[in-house]
Write a protein that holds these residues in place. Sequence first.
Motif, PDB file in Angstrom:
ATOM      1  N   LEU A 121       5.645  -6.883  -6.486  1.00 57.69           N
ATOM      2  CA  LEU A 121       5.431  -7.116  -5.067  1.00 57.69           C
ATOM      3  C   LEU A 121       4.910  -5.838  -4.440  1.00 57.69           C
ATOM      4  O   LEU A 121       5.389  -4.745  -4.732  1.00 57.69           O
ATOM      5  CB  LEU A 121       6.727  -7.550  -4.380  1.00 57.69           C
ATOM      6  N   VAL A 122       3.913  -5.989  -3.573  1.00 59.04           N
ATOM      7  CA  VAL A 122       3.249  -4.840  -2.958  1.00 59.04           C
ATOM      8  C   VAL A 122       3.321  -4.990  -1.442  1.00 59.04           C
ATOM      9  O   VAL A 122       3.007  -6.055  -0.912  1.00 59.04           O
ATOM     10  CB  VAL A 122       1.761  -4.775  -3.396  1.00 59.04           C
ATOM     11  N   ARG A 123       3.729  -3.930  -0.776  1.00 59.91           N
ATOM     12  CA  ARG A 123       3.704  -3.931   0.688  1.00 59.91           C
ATOM     13  C   ARG A 123       2.261  -3.738   1.149  1.00 59.91           C
ATOM     14  O   ARG A 123       1.522  -2.955   0.555  1.00 59.91           O
ATOM     15  CB  ARG A 123       4.542  -2.786   1.238  1.00 59.91           C
ATOM     16  N   PRO A 124       1.860  -4.395   2.212  1.00 62.88           N
ATOM     17  CA  PRO A 124       0.502  -4.194   2.733  1.00 62.88           C
ATOM     18  C   PRO A 124       0.240  -2.723   3.088  1.00 62.88           C
ATOM     19  O   PRO A 124      -0.867  -2.226   2.876  1.00 62.88           O
ATOM     20  CB  PRO A 124       0.453  -5.086   3.979  1.00 62.88           C
ATOM     21  N   GLU A 125       1.273  -2.025   3.584  1.00 60.42           N
ATOM     22  CA  GLU A 125       1.107  -0.606   3.926  1.00 60.42           C
ATOM     23  C   GLU A 125       0.801   0.227   2.678  1.00 60.42           C
ATOM     24  O   GLU A 125       0.016   1.177   2.728  1.00 60.42           O
ATOM     25  CB  GLU A 125       2.367  -0.032   4.593  1.00 60.42           C
ATOM     26  N   ASP A 126       1.461  -0.130   1.549  1.00 60.93           N
ATOM     27  CA  ASP A 126       1.219   0.608   0.307  1.00 60.93           C
ATOM     28  C   ASP A 126      -0.193   0.371  -0.208  1.00 60.93           C
ATOM     29  O   ASP A 126      -0.811   1.264  -0.781  1.00 60.93           O
ATOM     30  CB  ASP A 126       2.250   0.217  -0.763  1.00 60.93           C
ATOM     31  N   LEU A 127      -0.703  -0.831  -0.004  1.00 63.53           N
ATOM     32  CA  LEU A 127      -2.077  -1.138  -0.396  1.00 63.53           C
ATOM     33  C   LEU A 127      -3.066  -0.320   0.438  1.00 63.53           C
ATOM     34  O   LEU A 127      -4.007   0.262  -0.091  1.00 63.53           O
ATOM     35  CB  LEU A 127      -2.332  -2.638  -0.232  1.00 63.53           C
ATOM     36  N   GLU A 128      -2.797  -0.237   1.742  1.00 67.94           N
ATOM     37  CA  GLU A 128      -3.651   0.569   2.617  1.00 67.94           C
ATOM     38  C   GLU A 128      -3.589   2.045   2.228  1.00 67.94           C
ATOM     39  O   GLU A 128      -4.615   2.731   2.192  1.00 67.94           O
ATOM     40  CB  GLU A 128      -3.223   0.393   4.072  1.00 67.94           C
ATOM     41  N   THR A 129      -2.388   2.538   1.928  1.00 68.50           N
ATOM     42  CA  THR A 129      -2.221   3.936   1.518  1.00 68.50           C
ATOM     43  C   THR A 129      -2.971   4.210   0.226  1.00 68.50           C
ATOM     44  O   THR A 129      -3.636   5.241   0.087  1.00 68.50           O
ATOM     45  CB  THR A 129      -0.722   4.267   1.328  1.00 68.50           C
ATOM     46  N   PHE A 130      -2.894   3.288  -0.725  1.00 65.02           N
ATOM     47  CA  PHE A 130      -3.572   3.428  -2.014  1.00 65.02           C
ATOM     48  C   PHE A 130      -5.075   3.588  -1.811  1.00 65.02           C
ATOM     49  O   PHE A 130      -5.696   4.517  -2.332  1.00 65.02           O
ATOM     50  CB  PHE A 130      -3.263   2.195  -2.876  1.00 65.02           C
ATOM     51  N   PHE A 131      -5.673   2.701  -0.997  1.00 63.57           N
ATOM     52  CA  PHE A 131      -7.113   2.765  -0.788  1.00 63.57           C
ATOM     53  C   PHE A 131      -7.519   3.984   0.029  1.00 63.57           C
ATOM     54  O   PHE A 131      -8.568   4.576  -0.216  1.00 63.57           O
ATOM     55  CB  PHE A 131      -7.630   1.483  -0.155  1.00 63.57           C
ATOM     56  N   SER A 132      -6.687   4.382   0.979  1.00 67.50           N
ATOM     57  CA  SER A 132      -7.035   5.573   1.768  1.00 67.50           C
ATOM     58  C   SER A 132      -6.945   6.835   0.904  1.00 67.50           C
ATOM     59  O   SER A 132      -7.757   7.745   1.053  1.00 67.50           O
ATOM     60  CB  SER A 132      -6.153   5.694   3.004  1.00 67.50           C
TER      61      SER A 132
END
Length: 137
Positions: free
Chosen positions: A83-94
């Motif tokens: 499970l992935v938090r949307p914030e973690d996905l944004e942090t990963f791409f940034s």
Amino acid sequence: MFETSAAEFLVTLLAVIWVLSQCAVLGTDQMLTVSMVCRNIPGSRGAKRISPSTVARWIAEGCPGRAGGRIKLRATRVGSRWLVRPEDLETFFSQLAESPDVGATAPESQRMSTAKREQQVNAADEKCRRKLENVKS
């Protein structure tokens, strides 16, 4: 159908209760499964979306960052799924998009001069000749 002992049932029940408590702590109603992440990211080379194995690789191994390190997608394992938090996905791409620090210097190239390379090649050739002579005699 299934024959389970009371102890096995109790262990399974405790595991389910633990997972549910972790879900409550993590707020899984706001978390994305790997397939949900895949649906939201377009693929490349004609693919409609990215593969689940790509997201699993981002979680397990990460991607090379511009600064030279590896950047992993932060995720939580709940049972058999990630499970992935949307914030973690944004942090990963940034983090992937960040350019390296201006003050940080990249390691110097390890190129050697042509003369030094020729010297090493000649030394290796000489060493091989000597070994061949020793083998022949």
